[in-house]
Design a protein around this motif. Structure first.
Motif, PDB file in Angstrom:
ATOM      1  N   PHE A 194       0.830  -1.198   0.000  1.00 59.26           N
ATOM      2  CA  PHE A 194       0.000   0.000   0.000  1.00 59.26           C
ATOM      3  C   PHE A 194       0.870   1.256   0.000  1.00 59.26           C
ATOM      4  CE2 PHE A 194       0.794  -0.944   4.450  1.00 59.26           C
ATOM      5  CZ  PHE A 194       0.993   0.309   5.058  1.00 59.26           C
ATOM      6  N   SER A 195       0.319   2.324  -0.559  1.00 58.97           N
ATOM      7  CA  SER A 195       0.998   3.619  -0.549  1.00 58.97           C
ATOM      8  C   SER A 195       0.366   4.488   0.524  1.00 58.97           C
ATOM      9  CB  SER A 195       0.902   4.292  -1.917  1.00 58.97           C
ATOM     10  OG  SER A 195      -0.447   4.484  -2.285  1.00 58.97           O
ATOM     11  N   TRP A 196       1.076   5.500   0.961  1.00 62.04           N
ATOM     12  CA  TRP A 196       0.578   6.381   2.015  1.00 62.04           C
ATOM     13  C   TRP A 196       1.174   7.775   1.846  1.00 62.04           C
ATOM     14  CZ3 TRP A 196       4.758   8.271   4.605  1.00 62.04           C
ATOM     15  CH2 TRP A 196       5.914   7.497   4.595  1.00 62.04           C
ATOM     16  N   THR A 197       0.549   8.739   2.474  1.00 54.00           N
ATOM     17  CA  THR A 197       1.058  10.106   2.488  1.00 54.00           C
ATOM     18  C   THR A 197       0.676  10.759   3.808  1.00 54.00           C
ATOM     19  OG1 THR A 197       0.863  12.301   1.479  1.00 54.00           O
ATOM     20  CG2 THR A 197      -1.015  10.826   1.219  1.00 54.00           C
ATOM     21  N   VAL A 198       1.540  11.588   4.338  1.00 56.58           N
ATOM     22  CA  VAL A 198       1.263  12.236   5.620  1.00 56.58           C
ATOM     23  C   VAL A 198       0.064  13.179   5.496  1.00 56.58           C
ATOM     24  CG1 VAL A 198       3.657  12.066   6.388  1.00 56.58           C
ATOM     25  CG2 VAL A 198       2.906  14.116   5.189  1.00 56.58           C
ATOM     26  N   ASP A 199      -0.262  13.597   4.282  1.00 55.94           N
ATOM     27  CA  ASP A 199      -1.413  14.483   4.085  1.00 55.94           C
ATOM     28  C   ASP A 199      -2.716  13.785   4.466  1.00 55.94           C
ATOM     29  OD1 ASP A 199       0.266  16.482   3.189  1.00 55.94           O
ATOM     30  OD2 ASP A 199       0.005  15.966   1.067  1.00 55.94           O
ATOM     31  N   ASP A 200      -2.703  12.440   4.485  1.00 59.32           N
ATOM     32  CA  ASP A 200      -3.902  11.692   4.859  1.00 59.32           C
ATOM     33  C   ASP A 200      -3.961  11.395   6.358  1.00 59.32           C
ATOM     34  OD1 ASP A 200      -4.743  11.618   2.237  1.00 59.32           O
ATOM     35  OD2 ASP A 200      -3.819   9.672   1.822  1.00 59.32           O
ATOM     36  N   TRP A 201      -2.880  11.691   7.063  1.00 59.89           N
ATOM     37  CA  TRP A 201      -2.891  11.475   8.513  1.00 59.89           C
ATOM     38  C   TRP A 201      -3.731  12.556   9.176  1.00 59.89           C
ATOM     39  CZ3 TRP A 201       3.098  10.567   9.406  1.00 59.89           C
ATOM     40  CH2 TRP A 201       3.467   9.405   8.710  1.00 59.89           C
ATOM     41  N   PRO A 202      -4.309  12.240  10.330  1.00 61.25           N
ATOM     42  CA  PRO A 202      -5.168  13.234  11.003  1.00 61.25           C
ATOM     43  C   PRO A 202      -4.439  14.544  11.270  1.00 61.25           C
ATOM     44  CG  PRO A 202      -5.371  11.070  12.019  1.00 61.25           C
ATOM     45  CD  PRO A 202      -4.227  10.979  11.050  1.00 61.25           C
ATOM     46  N   ALA A 203      -5.065  15.649  10.887  1.00 63.89           N
ATOM     47  CA  ALA A 203      -4.466  16.968  11.127  1.00 63.89           C
ATOM     48  C   ALA A 203      -4.830  17.482  12.511  1.00 63.89           C
ATOM     49  CB  ALA A 203      -4.957  17.956  10.064  1.00 63.89           C
ATOM     50  N   ARG A 204      -5.861  16.887  13.061  1.00 58.93           N
ATOM     51  CA  ARG A 204      -6.291  17.277  14.404  1.00 58.93           C
ATOM     52  C   ARG A 204      -6.290  16.058  15.305  1.00 58.93           C
ATOM     53  NH1 ARG A 204     -11.545  21.070  12.899  1.00 58.93           N
ATOM     54  NH2 ARG A 204     -10.417  22.585  11.611  1.00 58.93           N
ATOM     55  N   GLY A 205      -6.486  16.298  16.584  1.00 59.55           N
ATOM     56  CA  GLY A 205      -6.541  15.176  17.507  1.00 59.55           C
ATOM     57  C   GLY A 205      -5.361  15.188  18.458  1.00 59.55           C
ATOM     58  N   ARG A 206      -4.778  14.006  18.697  1.00 64.08           N
ATOM     59  CA  ARG A 206      -3.726  13.885  19.687  1.00 64.08           C
ATOM     60  C   ARG A 206      -2.510  14.727  19.301  1.00 64.08           C
ATOM     61  NH1 ARG A 206      -2.812   7.623  19.927  1.00 64.08           N
ATOM     62  NH2 ARG A 206      -1.118   8.279  21.321  1.00 64.08           N
ATOM     63  N   SER A 207      -2.029  15.501  20.255  1.00 58.92           N
ATOM     64  CA  SER A 207      -0.878  16.368  19.990  1.00 58.92           C
ATOM     65  C   SER A 207       0.354  15.542  19.645  1.00 58.92           C
ATOM     66  CB  SER A 207      -0.597  17.252  21.206  1.00 58.92           C
ATOM     67  OG  SER A 207      -0.313  16.462  22.353  1.00 58.92           O
ATOM     68  N   GLU A 208       0.469  14.326  20.221  1.00 58.51           N
ATOM     69  CA  GLU A 208       1.624  13.472  19.950  1.00 58.51           C
ATOM     70  C   GLU A 208       1.664  13.065  18.486  1.00 58.51           C
ATOM     71  OE1 GLU A 208       3.847   9.624  22.035  1.00 58.51           O
ATOM     72  OE2 GLU A 208       1.656   9.813  22.133  1.00 58.51           O
ATOM     73  N   LEU A 209       0.509  12.738  17.909  1.00 56.91           N
ATOM     74  CA  LEU A 209       0.444  12.355  16.501  1.00 56.91           C
ATOM     75  C   LEU A 209       0.738  13.556  15.600  1.00 56.91           C
ATOM     76  CD1 LEU A 209      -0.051  10.205  14.412  1.00 56.91           C
ATOM     77  CD2 LEU A 209      -2.509  10.628  14.578  1.00 56.91           C
ATOM     78  N   ARG A 210       0.259  14.722  15.978  1.00 56.70           N
ATOM     79  CA  ARG A 210       0.554  15.924  15.196  1.00 56.70           C
ATOM     80  C   ARG A 210       2.050  16.224  15.217  1.00 56.70           C
ATOM     81  NH1 ARG A 210      -3.782  18.210  18.070  1.00 56.70           N
ATOM     82  NH2 ARG A 210      -2.343  19.657  19.110  1.00 56.70           N
ATOM     83  N   ARG A 211       2.667  16.048  16.373  1.00 58.56           N
ATOM     84  CA  ARG A 211       4.101  16.289  16.498  1.00 58.56           C
ATOM     85  C   ARG A 211       4.886  15.293  15.648  1.00 58.56           C
ATOM     86  NH1 ARG A 211       4.180  16.309  21.476  1.00 58.56           N
ATOM     87  NH2 ARG A 211       4.951  14.225  21.957  1.00 58.56           N
ATOM     88  N   PHE A 212       4.462  14.027  15.650  1.00 63.09           N
ATOM     89  CA  PHE A 212       5.112  13.000  14.839  1.00 63.09           C
ATOM     90  C   PHE A 212       5.033  13.358  13.361  1.00 63.09           C
ATOM     91  CE2 PHE A 212       4.311   9.014  12.350  1.00 63.09           C
ATOM     92  CZ  PHE A 212       5.633   8.600  12.288  1.00 63.09           C
TER      93      PHE A 212
END
Length: 234
Positions: A83-101
């Motif tokens: 599968f392919s992926w892009t960070v643009d599809d990762w949640p932009a909101r929500g857990r601050s830890e995921l946003r920082r990652f």
């Protein structure tokens, strides 16, 4: 003629140290528009990795235990196909830890990629990721699922073997393509036959074999093969 994935598999199988494996996988990645690669094996929260990422990013990733929240690993654990992926599809909101990652990944040139997940033993999961700084990765060269999976398995088992034994001294290290051509010579193939199998020009095959002869002090290809067999080089 071999596919490019088959060529990667052969070069990895012929590798006699981690440097050669890294060179083979990174060359494949660069040839298809990716700057980095990462092989990971996960079992629960434990992660073992072999990659070409900058040390700074490795320290951040492992030190912050980002493997627990990494969307790529989460996706790889739940599916068994490329599968392919892009960070643009990762949640932009929500857990601050995921946003920082997400922000740190982009800052280190990781914006999109392609991942090949493979089921391992005892509940483990193996995956090979090619990462790009571009917004969208090209998955077309990894569409042959069987070869993609075999590439992951060859990298996995070759790393395990090399971790258990040092095969050759630094002075006699062969490049991935030198080792691959030597492997075909050991299987009885001459230069033109190896060229046809690998898709490399006959003169280039001879160049790799000549380099291997010089490194190992061999007078001829049969002598080279004999030295390689005696010392278990490939």
């Amino acid at each position: 003629m071999q596919t490019e994935l088959r060529l990667l598999i052969d070069m990895t199988e012929a590798a006699n140290d981690e440097r050669m494996i890294k060179s083979a996988v990174l060359s494949f990645a660069n040839a298809h528009g990716f700057e980095r690669f990462a092989y990971l094996q996960t079992q629960g929260d434990d992660v073992q990795t072999f990659n070409s990422y900058p040390e700074e990013w490795q320290d951040i990733y492992l030190g912050s235990r980002y493997s627990i929240i990494d969307p790529v690993i989460t996706e790889a654990k739940r599916r068994m196909n490329v599968f392919s992926w892009t960070v643009d599809d990762w949640p932009a909101r929500g857990r601050s830890e995921l946003r920082r990652f997400k922000d740190q990944a982009v800052a280190h040139g990781i914006r999109s990629g392609v991942t090949v997940p493979v089921e391992g033993s005892f509940g483990s999961k193996m995956m090979l990721t090619f990462a790009s700084k571009e917004r969208k990765a090209d998955v077309s060269k990894l569409q042959d699922a069987q070869d993609a999976i075999q590439a992951v398995l060859v990298i996995h088992y070759r790393l395990k073997i090399l971790a258990a034994v040092t095969i050759v001294s630094p002075k006699t290290m062969l490049s991935p393509r030198e080792a691959m051509c030597l492997m075909w010579a050991m299987k009885g193939k001459n230069g033109p036959e190896t060229a046809k199998i690998t898709g490399i020009k006959p003169r280039t095959v001879q160049h790799y074999l000549d380099n291997a002869r010089r490194k190992l002090g061999a007078q001829s290809v049969p002598h080279l093969v004999a030295i390689a067999r005696d010392h278990g080089l490939v």
